[in-house]
Each structure stands twice: as C-alpha cells, then as structure tokens.
Design a protein around this motif. Structure first.
Motif, PDB file in Angstrom:
ATOM      1  N   LYS A  17     156.849  16.948  89.025  1.00  0.00           N
ATOM      2  CA  LYS A  17     156.854  17.834  90.187  1.00  0.00           C
ATOM      3  C   LYS A  17     156.296  19.213  89.837  1.00  0.00           C
ATOM      4  CE  LYS A  17     160.685  15.402  92.412  1.00  0.00           C
ATOM      5  NZ  LYS A  17     162.107  15.437  92.828  1.00  0.00           N
ATOM      6  N   GLY A  18     156.531  19.647  88.587  1.00  0.00           N
ATOM      7  CA  GLY A  18     155.958  20.924  88.154  1.00  0.00           C
ATOM      8  C   GLY A  18     154.451  20.867  88.113  1.00  0.00           C
ATOM      9  N   LEU A  19     153.906  19.754  87.633  1.00  0.00           N
ATOM     10  CA  LEU A  19     152.453  19.587  87.584  1.00  0.00           C
ATOM     11  C   LEU A  19     151.881  19.517  88.994  1.00  0.00           C
ATOM     12  CD1 LEU A  19     149.897  19.177  85.941  1.00  0.00           C
ATOM     13  CD2 LEU A  19     150.424  16.720  85.800  1.00  0.00           C
ATOM     14  N   LEU A  20     152.562  18.787  89.881  1.00  0.00           N
ATOM     15  CA  LEU A  20     152.125  18.702  91.275  1.00  0.00           C
ATOM     16  C   LEU A  20     152.089  20.092  91.916  1.00  0.00           C
ATOM     17  CD1 LEU A  20     151.546  17.065  93.916  1.00  0.00           C
ATOM     18  CD2 LEU A  20     154.023  17.030  94.264  1.00  0.00           C
ATOM     19  N   GLN A  21     153.149  20.855  91.715  1.00  0.00           N
ATOM     20  CA  GLN A  21     153.229  22.192  92.305  1.00  0.00           C
ATOM     21  C   GLN A  21     152.132  23.096  91.749  1.00  0.00           C
ATOM     22  OE1 GLN A  21     156.983  24.144  91.623  1.00  0.00           O
ATOM     23  NE2 GLN A  21     156.614  25.703  93.167  1.00  0.00           N
ATOM     24  N   TYR A  22     151.871  22.990  90.455  1.00  0.00           N
ATOM     25  CA  TYR A  22     150.840  23.827  89.834  1.00  0.00           C
ATOM     26  C   TYR A  22     149.463  23.493  90.391  1.00  0.00           C
ATOM     27  CZ  TYR A  22     148.255  26.373  86.264  1.00  0.00           C
ATOM     28  OH  TYR A  22     147.422  27.244  85.628  1.00  0.00           O
ATOM     29  N   ILE A  23     149.156  22.203  90.500  1.00  0.00           N
ATOM     30  CA  ILE A  23     147.855  21.781  91.021  1.00  0.00           C
ATOM     31  C   ILE A  23     147.694  22.215  92.473  1.00  0.00           C
ATOM     32  CG2 ILE A  23     146.433  19.779  91.628  1.00  0.00           C
ATOM     33  CD1 ILE A  23     147.548  18.373  89.148  1.00  0.00           C
ATOM     34  N   ASN A  24     148.734  22.019  93.271  1.00  0.00           N
ATOM     35  CA  ASN A  24     148.645  22.394  94.682  1.00  0.00           C
ATOM     36  C   ASN A  24     148.501  23.899  94.876  1.00  0.00           C
ATOM     37  OD1 ASN A  24     148.766  19.767  95.586  1.00  0.00           O
ATOM     38  ND2 ASN A  24     150.968  19.787  95.953  1.00  0.00           N
ATOM     39  N   GLY A  25     148.918  24.659  93.871  1.00  0.00           N
ATOM     40  CA  GLY A  25     148.786  26.104  93.951  1.00  0.00           C
ATOM     41  C   GLY A  25     147.419  26.624  93.548  1.00  0.00           C
ATOM     42  N   LYS A  26     146.595  25.740  93.020  1.00  0.00           N
ATOM     43  CA  LYS A  26     145.250  26.138  92.604  1.00  0.00           C
ATOM     44  C   LYS A  26     144.309  26.068  93.794  1.00  0.00           C
ATOM     45  CE  LYS A  26     143.911  26.445  88.790  1.00  0.00           C
ATOM     46  NZ  LYS A  26     143.676  27.630  87.932  1.00  0.00           N
ATOM     47  N   GLN A  27     143.375  27.014  93.857  1.00  0.00           N
ATOM     48  CA  GLN A  27     142.361  26.989  94.904  1.00  0.00           C
ATOM     49  C   GLN A  27     141.207  26.094  94.490  1.00  0.00           C
ATOM     50  OE1 GLN A  27     141.119  30.996  95.763  1.00  0.00           O
ATOM     51  NE2 GLN A  27     142.891  31.394  97.047  1.00  0.00           N
ATOM     52  N   GLN A  95     150.429  20.017  76.738  1.00  0.00           N
ATOM     53  CA  GLN A  95     149.583  21.198  76.653  1.00  0.00           C
ATOM     54  C   GLN A  95     149.752  21.978  77.954  1.00  0.00           C
ATOM     55  OE1 GLN A  95     145.291  20.318  76.860  1.00  0.00           O
ATOM     56  NE2 GLN A  95     145.817  18.213  77.414  1.00  0.00           N
ATOM     57  N   SER A  96     149.089  23.091  78.081  1.00  0.00           N
ATOM     58  CA  SER A  96     149.243  23.888  79.299  1.00  0.00           C
ATOM     59  C   SER A  96     148.740  23.097  80.504  1.00  0.00           C
ATOM     60  CB  SER A  96     148.466  25.199  79.184  1.00  0.00           C
ATOM     61  OG  SER A  96     147.065  24.974  79.218  1.00  0.00           O
ATOM     62  N   MET A  97     149.326  23.348  81.645  1.00  0.00           N
ATOM     63  CA  MET A  97     148.914  22.659  82.860  1.00  0.00           C
ATOM     64  C   MET A  97     147.465  23.010  83.213  1.00  0.00           C
ATOM     65  SD  MET A  97     152.329  22.613  85.224  1.00  0.00           S
ATOM     66  CE  MET A  97     153.812  21.766  84.638  1.00  0.00           C
ATOM     67  N   GLU A  98     147.061  24.235  82.910  1.00  0.00           N
ATOM     68  CA  GLU A  98     145.678  24.624  83.147  1.00  0.00           C
ATOM     69  C   GLU A  98     144.726  23.762  82.323  1.00  0.00           C
ATOM     70  OE1 GLU A  98     142.536  26.411  84.891  1.00  0.00           O
ATOM     71  OE2 GLU A  98     144.637  26.746  85.414  1.00  0.00           O
ATOM     72  N   SER A  99     145.094  23.478  81.062  1.00  0.00           N
ATOM     73  CA  SER A  99     144.261  22.637  80.204  1.00  0.00           C
ATOM     74  C   SER A  99     144.220  21.199  80.718  1.00  0.00           C
ATOM     75  CB  SER A  99     144.785  22.663  78.768  1.00  0.00           C
ATOM     76  OG  SER A  99     144.662  23.948  78.208  1.00  0.00           O
ATOM     77  N   ILE A 100     145.339  20.727  81.275  1.00  0.00           N
ATOM     78  CA  ILE A 100     145.367  19.378  81.843  1.00  0.00           C
ATOM     79  C   ILE A 100     144.410  19.287  83.024  1.00  0.00           C
ATOM     80  CG2 ILE A 100     146.814  17.749  83.141  1.00  0.00           C
ATOM     81  CD1 ILE A 100     149.134  18.542  81.321  1.00  0.00           C
ATOM     82  N   ILE A 101     144.437  20.292  83.892  1.00  0.00           N
ATOM     83  CA  ILE A 101     143.526  20.288  85.036  1.00  0.00           C
ATOM     84  C   ILE A 101     142.081  20.310  84.570  1.00  0.00           C
ATOM     85  CG2 ILE A 101     142.746  21.636  87.027  1.00  0.00           C
ATOM     86  CD1 ILE A 101     145.635  22.518  87.409  1.00  0.00           C
ATOM     87  N   ARG A 102     141.780  21.150  83.579  1.00  0.00           N
ATOM     88  CA  ARG A 102     140.417  21.214  83.054  1.00  0.00           C
ATOM     89  C   ARG A 102     139.981  19.847  82.526  1.00  0.00           C
ATOM     90  NH1 ARG A 102     138.122  26.209  81.876  1.00  0.00           N
ATOM     91  NH2 ARG A 102     139.473  28.010  82.218  1.00  0.00           N
ATOM     92  N   SER A 103     140.878  19.186  81.811  1.00  0.00           N
ATOM     93  CA  SER A 103     140.544  17.875  81.248  1.00  0.00           C
ATOM     94  C   SER A 103     140.266  16.860  82.349  1.00  0.00           C
ATOM     95  CB  SER A 103     141.686  17.381  80.348  1.00  0.00           C
ATOM     96  OG  SER A 103     141.869  18.235  79.245  1.00  0.00           O
ATOM     97  N   ILE A 104     141.077  16.880  83.402  1.00  0.00           N
ATOM     98  CA  ILE A 104     140.855  15.964  84.524  1.00  0.00           C
ATOM     99  C   ILE A 104     139.504  16.237  85.174  1.00  0.00           C
ATOM    100  CG2 ILE A 104     141.666  15.292  86.822  1.00  0.00           C
ATOM    101  CD1 ILE A 104     144.517  15.911  85.829  1.00  0.00           C
ATOM    102  N   LEU A 105     139.187  17.506  85.376  1.00  0.00           N
ATOM    103  CA  LEU A 105     137.907  17.865  85.991  1.00  0.00           C
ATOM    104  C   LEU A 105     136.735  17.474  85.100  1.00  0.00           C
ATOM    105  CD1 LEU A 105     138.875  21.353  87.458  1.00  0.00           C
ATOM    106  CD2 LEU A 105     138.283  19.314  88.766  1.00  0.00           C
ATOM    107  N   GLU A 106     136.891  17.630  83.788  1.00  0.00           N
ATOM    108  CA  GLU A 106     135.834  17.214  82.855  1.00  0.00           C
ATOM    109  C   GLU A 106     135.602  15.704  82.962  1.00  0.00           C
ATOM    110  OE1 GLU A 106     133.793  18.653  80.910  1.00  0.00           O
ATOM    111  OE2 GLU A 106     134.522  20.688  80.520  1.00  0.00           O
TER     112      GLU A 106
END
Length: 336
Positions: A17-27, A95-106
C-alpha cells in the motif's frame, strides 16, 4: 498518459500500500495502478483483466500466476528468486521507491523499444532558450533558478546543453541515466521517448531536469538537428508546460536549437569586452538571415549571485536571493 495498468501484489500490506500511495502521488506516471494483498482477489482480477505489468513479491510467485493474463511479470526480490522463475526480470524490493519506479520505467522503455509503439503527441510545451555569447555571465544559475520559480506554477523541465554542467555536483545526485541515454533511445524509437524521459529525470526544488551529458563531445558529434528534434519530441510529450534549454557554444549549430525556442533569454554585461561580443553575435545573426532569433531574444542583466557556504546550499540560496527575486519578475512575462 495512464493508458497502461500496473498491478502490485505483495502480502506485506504495509509495503504494497505504501508503494501504491507513492506511485499515485507521482505526476505523469504512464500507468494506472492497482494493488492486491490477497491472492484470491488477485486471481479474480487476472481472470478478467490483462495488466501490462504485474509487480509481485518473489515468494508469492506460482504456476497459476506464471500462466496468468499479465503481459509482463516483474518480481520484487529480497535478493534471490525461486529457480523456476529465474528468467523473469526482477527488481530489488528494499531500495527506495523512487528507484523502483525508475526501474519499472526503464523496463517499460526497453519493451517499447523492441516493438512498434506510438505515443500520441499532445499540446506542445513552451520552449525557453537561455544563451549568451558572453562566458561566465551567470547563465546557468539564472536558467535553473528561473526553472525552479516556474515549476511552482507549471510542470517545468530543465535541459543542460552546455559542455560542462554544474548541476550534478551541486545537487550531489548520482543519476541512473543522462541526456546521452535519452538521445540513444530517441534514435531507436522516437515515438516513445516520454517513457525513457520519465526514467532518467531528477528533481531539484520541484524542477525536473535531465541529468547532463557525461561526455560533452556528444553535443558536437551528434547533429544539432537531432538535438532539436529530441527537444521538440519532449515538448510534445504532454509531460511539461515549459522546457528550459540551457545552451552552450559547443553544439555544431546552436542556431538550429535557438530556432525552435519560443523565447530566448540572453544574459548581457556592461563591460566593453562583453558589449563587443554581443555586437558581433547580433551582426552574425543578421548576416546569416537569423534575425528571427533576435526578434524573440530578451536581453537580461543579472544581479550579483549570492555566495553559498557549500555546494548543497547553492541553488536554494539563489532561489531565495537576488537571482530568485529577479527570476520571479521575469516569470510574470512568461505566457502560460
């Protein structure tokens, strides 16, 4: 932008849920996100939906999930994954949630590169060029500070096209990609550059920026027309309202970049040498039929740059100092 779906499954509910909330908070994340902590609910969802990505904890993988309708499965690993699923792409979980998002986008960008992929073009961002033929005039300090000010109202991106950039040193950021990576991806698949852009950007005081080139020779070795096309593609991505391009003189043809700018801010100084350089620059533009560049050029004279005790405080000092006040006045004339 949210035309794809990312499904998250992890029985560690606080993490999921923390990861979901973090992703949903990103523009500007290019997918909508759903989250599951219960296997039965996930299986029911997969029976009726085909998510583009299923991000799943390694210990939750099974043959049932393996044969599901998910187009791509990415495993959240604590350091190792079951042998039966070792061929799957994995991301380290803690790892940081920001790094997880970057990895998914890559990963998403790489998949787009391997297939035909069309990203619809959207309203074009306003492109602001910052360039001065006078060296050491505070150009980059102004460009970044103006970007920080504009980012308080509109989504703004800063792109350095100078041979040596200070931004990574001053912010202390260690980037996972840079402008060269973005150009490489653009050459491979121009229509999906926005995915890669989101994977490489960093942020300072609300301003997104593309990490600068590691090897500045790329600025000269790659045709300026290609750089101009890449900037135009970023402007059409729908991710930003404003793009600030901080320009140096090492480009093979800087005027091709200046030509695509809607407004150009040129820093001037009052000493004799600086005036002579500016006169030569303007005469060159007129002789070479580039008077349209002069017509959209606004000359600015900057106040003194505020000193900072260390690198990490430099940009914040400028934002709330004399340069910041000046940039706020300039920003009033930027048409939204």
């Amino acid at each position: 932008m949210n035309s794809r779906t990312l499904a998250i499954y992890d029985t560690e509910s606080g993490y999921a849920k923390g990861l979901l909330q973090y992703i949903n908070g990103k523009q500007n994340i290019p997918f909508k996100t759903v989250c599951f902590t219960n296997r039965e609910l996930l299986v029911e969802y997969l029976e009726n939906n085909n998510p583009d990505i299923l991000l799943i904890a390694a210990e939750e993988m099974s043959m049932e999930i393996d044969k599901s309708s998910a187009k791509k499965i990415i495993i959240l690993s604590k350091g190792s994954i079951p042998f039966d699923y070792s061929e799957y792409t994995s991301i380290y979980k803690y790892q940081s949630m920001e790094s997880i998002i970057r990895s998914i986008l890559e990963i998403l960008a790489d998949d787009c590169q391997k297939q035909d992929f069309l990203e619809p073009e959207r309203d074009r961002a306003k492109i602001i060029g910052v360039y001065s033929p006078i060296n050491g005039a505070g150009q980059t300090t102004f460009a970044i500070t103006l970007g920080e000010v504009l980012a308080q109202k509109e989504r703004t991106l800063y792109v350095s096209m100078k041979e040596f950039s200070a931004i990574n040193k001053l912010t202390g950021e260690r980037s996972q990609g840079d402008l060269s990576d973005l150009m490489y991806f653009y050459r491979q698949n121009p229509q999906s550059v926005s995915i890669k852009l989101q994977a490489v950007i960093d942020n300072i005081h609300g301003l997104d920026y593309v990490p600068p080139l590691t090897f500045f020779q790329d600025l000269r070795n790659i045709e300026s027309k290609q750089w101009a096309d890449l900037i135009e593609k970023m402007a059409l991505s729908g991710l930003y309202e404003i793009i600030i391009v901080d320009l140096g003189s090492v480009l093979s043809n800087i005027f091709q970049i200046l030509d695509i700018c809607d407004t150009i801010y040129t820093v001037i100084r009052e000493d004799i040498i600086s005036k002579a350089k500016m006169d030569n620059y303007e005469e060159f533009l007129l002789r070479n039929d580039n008077d349209s560049i002069l017509q959209k050029t606004i000359k600015i004279k900057l106040p003194a740059i505020d000193e900072a005790e260390n690198m990490g405080e430099f940009f914040e000092k400028q934002l709330w100092g004399k340069i910041g006040d000046y940039a706020r006045e300039i920003s009033k004339n930027v048409a939204w």
